[in-house]
Design a protein around this motif. Structure first.
Motif, PDB file in Angstrom:
ATOM      1  N   ASP A 348       0.829  -1.204   0.000  1.00  0.00           N
ATOM      2  CA  ASP A 348       0.000   0.000   0.000  1.00  0.00           C
ATOM      3  C   ASP A 348       0.866   1.258   0.000  1.00  0.00           C
ATOM      4  N   GLU A 349       0.259   2.335  -0.486  1.00  0.00           N
ATOM      5  CA  GLU A 349       0.925   3.624  -0.430  1.00  0.00           C
ATOM      6  C   GLU A 349       1.048   4.066   1.035  1.00  0.00           C
ATOM      7  N   LYS A 350       2.243   4.464   1.424  1.00  0.00           N
ATOM      8  CA  LYS A 350       2.449   4.891   2.805  1.00  0.00           C
ATOM      9  C   LYS A 350       2.184   6.385   2.940  1.00  0.00           C
ATOM     10  N   ASP A 351       1.638   6.760   4.095  1.00  0.00           N
ATOM     11  CA  ASP A 351       1.413   8.177   4.357  1.00  0.00           C
ATOM     12  C   ASP A 351       2.756   8.896   4.459  1.00  0.00           C
ATOM     13  N   GLU A 352       2.769  10.115   3.943  1.00  0.00           N
ATOM     14  CA  GLU A 352       4.012  10.869   3.908  1.00  0.00           C
ATOM     15  C   GLU A 352       4.391  11.360   5.305  1.00  0.00           C
ATOM     16  N   ALA A 353       5.682  11.304   5.589  1.00  0.00           N
ATOM     17  CA  ALA A 353       6.174  11.784   6.878  1.00  0.00           C
ATOM     18  C   ALA A 353       6.022  13.298   6.970  1.00  0.00           C
ATOM     19  N   SER A 354       5.852  13.782   8.205  1.00  0.00           N
ATOM     20  CA  SER A 354       5.779  15.223   8.444  1.00  0.00           C
ATOM     21  C   SER A 354       6.171  15.495   9.888  1.00  0.00           C
ATOM     22  N   PHE A 355       6.395  16.777  10.203  1.00  0.00           N
ATOM     23  CA  PHE A 355       6.844  17.162  11.535  1.00  0.00           C
ATOM     24  C   PHE A 355       6.104  18.408  11.999  1.00  0.00           C
ATOM     25  N   ASP A 356       5.791  18.420  13.280  1.00  0.00           N
ATOM     26  CA  ASP A 356       5.202  19.614  13.906  1.00  0.00           C
ATOM     27  C   ASP A 356       6.242  20.140  14.886  1.00  0.00           C
ATOM     28  N   LEU A 357       6.804  21.332  14.580  1.00  0.00           N
ATOM     29  CA  LEU A 357       7.895  21.890  15.375  1.00  0.00           C
ATOM     30  C   LEU A 357       7.410  23.079  16.200  1.00  0.00           C
ATOM     31  N   ALA A 358       7.994  23.217  17.390  1.00  0.00           N
ATOM     32  CA  ALA A 358       7.730  24.377  18.243  1.00  0.00           C
ATOM     33  C   ALA A 358       9.050  24.799  18.869  1.00  0.00           C
ATOM     34  N   LEU A 359       9.389  26.104  18.758  1.00  0.00           N
ATOM     35  CA  LEU A 359      10.635  26.639  19.301  1.00  0.00           C
ATOM     36  C   LEU A 359      10.307  27.731  20.315  1.00  0.00           C
ATOM     37  N   GLU A 360      10.875  27.603  21.507  1.00  0.00           N
ATOM     38  CA  GLU A 360      10.589  28.562  22.568  1.00  0.00           C
ATOM     39  C   GLU A 360      11.888  29.048  23.189  1.00  0.00           C
ATOM     40  N   GLY A 361      12.047  30.370  23.285  1.00  0.00           N
ATOM     41  CA  GLY A 361      13.211  30.978  23.920  1.00  0.00           C
ATOM     42  C   GLY A 361      12.841  31.584  25.262  1.00  0.00           C
ATOM     43  N   GLU A 362      13.747  32.364  25.809  1.00  0.00           N
ATOM     44  CA  GLU A 362      13.502  32.982  27.117  1.00  0.00           C
ATOM     45  C   GLU A 362      12.390  34.016  27.073  1.00  0.00           C
ATOM     46  N   SER A 363      12.125  34.568  25.897  1.00  0.00           N
ATOM     47  CA  SER A 363      11.061  35.568  25.748  1.00  0.00           C
ATOM     48  C   SER A 363       9.752  34.961  25.270  1.00  0.00           C
ATOM     49  N   GLY A 364       9.703  33.637  25.109  1.00  0.00           N
ATOM     50  CA  GLY A 364       8.478  32.970  24.672  1.00  0.00           C
ATOM     51  C   GLY A 364       8.652  32.236  23.358  1.00  0.00           C
ATOM     52  N   LYS A 365       7.524  31.823  22.741  1.00  0.00           N
ATOM     53  CA  LYS A 365       7.557  31.077  21.492  1.00  0.00           C
ATOM     54  C   LYS A 365       8.008  31.961  20.340  1.00  0.00           C
TER      55      LYS A 365
END
Length: 439
Positions: A348-365
């Protein structure tokens, strides 16, 4: 008081056992030695009976046997039914006396198939060998036309000397022997393209797999694929023994009953993973190929499925920046095709990979900007059980490694940061964090 009573009871047990041993009947061939070992934890004394052979038992005495040098000691060959082979063995007398050699065939009781003595002829049939004299023997093996396919083992014993043991041996162990192994085979009339199905699956999903059988014979061959009755039902892991991820009825097999001469048939395996499945399933599909050229284990397709669960929380990575340069984050899936070498993954066709990224510093996201996506991989040719020249069209190509990469950029600042990565449709990923301008 209780401890003192335990010690007195232990002493009484010891005394009773010593008295019983003192009145034991004499043993003609063996002597019994008694050793006492104190067990401090309980205050009791345990008695171990150590049985040793006496000097007149015969086991420790010197064994007189013919001292021969046999070269080679082992021979392994592969023969078809109706064919023959000759093996030359050199025997040297390393003793100080003349030794009479009368080689004979000793079938191995532990071999897969019993080697018939009539299949082997040794020339010469006997020889008186003087000290340091050498003699070449020719061992001729003739496999009859109706011999069963399989492995055969036997010994060629040049003398009657056997190994002495302190207990009766089920089979005599000859000393002056050469081990003979013969693999009786015929070229397979059915070429099996896939010998192993291995995949990572998710609960509730459905997957399809194909096994191609090519009939290279000039006659039709019957097949009857079924789930093997010998499937492994339980697995041992560091946390204990657990059952399979799902039962055999989750697998449906669709296959013809005949593979016609010169044609290729497809056995289809359909897997419906139960919603509550977890863990592993390990089993086998027995093709039941009605042809003597296919051994029982060659006609079995091993199946290994691991039920994989999508993570609900992200992977986090903390890092520190010492400059205000921009931050570049590169995340790549790194999925290996488990079926590349020995089998197949899902059709079967496989679902494509993906990423959900979140970056947070000292002042917030901080907002991440997707600036680049790339696809790469490794493709293997002829990775199936068929050689490349036997595979038609696109079937020759196998995806060995598939890599999907996302690249993000964000403004930087000096301080501490936390990166969160939630992957989807991938079982493995890599990341690269670059601080400063990327050339």
């Amino acid at each position: 008081m209780m401890e003192s009573r335990r010690i007195r009871i232990g002493e009484l047990i010891v005394a009773m056992m010593l008295v019983s041993i003192a009145f034991m009947p004499a043993v003609s061939a063996m002597e019994v030695e008694v050793e006492a070992h104190p067990v401090q934890a309980s205050g009791m004394v345990m008695i171990d009976e150590v049985v040793t052979a006496s000097s007149d038992s015969g086991f420790n005495q010197d064994v007189d046997f013919a001292k021969l040098q046999i070269n080679p000691r082992h021979s392994s060959t592969q023969l078809k039914p109706g064919s023959s082979d000759k093996i030359t063995v050199t025997v040297t007398n390393k003793d100080n006396k003349t030794i009479t050699l009368e080689p004979g065939v000793v079938p191995s009781p532990y071999a897969e198939n019993i080697f018939e003595e009539s299949w082997v002829t040794v020339t010469p049939s006997s020889k008186d060998l003087e000290p340091e004299e050498k003699q070449e023997f020719t061992i001729e093996v003739n496999i009859p036309e109706d011999a069963d396919i399989g492995n055969y083992g036997a010994e060629i014993a040049f003398t009657d000397d056997v190994m002495q043991t302190p207990y009766p041996a089920t089979y005599p162990q000859y000393i002056n022997t050469m081990n003979l192994f013969v693999d009786v085979w015929t070229p397979p009339n059915i070429q099996i393209q896939t010998s192993y199905i291995r995949d990572r699956v998710r609960a509730g999903d459905e997957h399809d797999y194909e096994i191609k059988l090519k009939n290279v014979a000039d006659r039709d061959i019957a097949i009857d694929p079924k789930i093997s009755d010998d499937n492994q039902r339980y697995f041992y892991d560091p946390y204990g023994t657990e059952g399979p991820a799902f039962d055999d009825d989750a697998i449906t097999i669709i296959a013809p009953s005949i593979v016609k001469a010169g044609e290729t048939a497809v056995v289809r395996v359909h897997l419906e993973v139960p919603d509550d499945a977890k863990g592993r399933y390990n089993g086998a599909l027995d093709l039941n190929i009605d042809d003597p050229s296919i051994r029982e284990w060659d006609g079995q397709i091993q199946m290994d499925f691991e039920v994989w669960t999508q993570p609900s929380g992200p992977y986090t990575k903390a890092f520190t920046t010492r400059t205000e340069g921009p931050i570049t984050i590169e995340v790549s899936s790194n999925d290996h095709n488990y079926g590349m070498w020995m089998g197949a993954g899902s059709q079967d066709e496989k679902d494509e990979a993906s990423f959900d990224l979140a970056l947070e510093g000292e002042s917030g996201k901080v907002e991440l900007n997707l600036v680049k996506t790339t696809y790469s991989g490794t493709v293997s040719l002829g990775a199936s059980d068929f050689p490349p020249w036997e595979v038609d069209g696109a079937g020759i190509y196998r995806d060995a490694v598939e890599v999907y990469t996302e690249t993000y950029e964000a403004p930087g600042a000096i301080g501490d940061w936390t990166l969160g990565i939630l992957p989807t449709n991938t079982q493995q990923f890599t990341y690269l964090i670059t601080i400063g301008a990327v050339e």
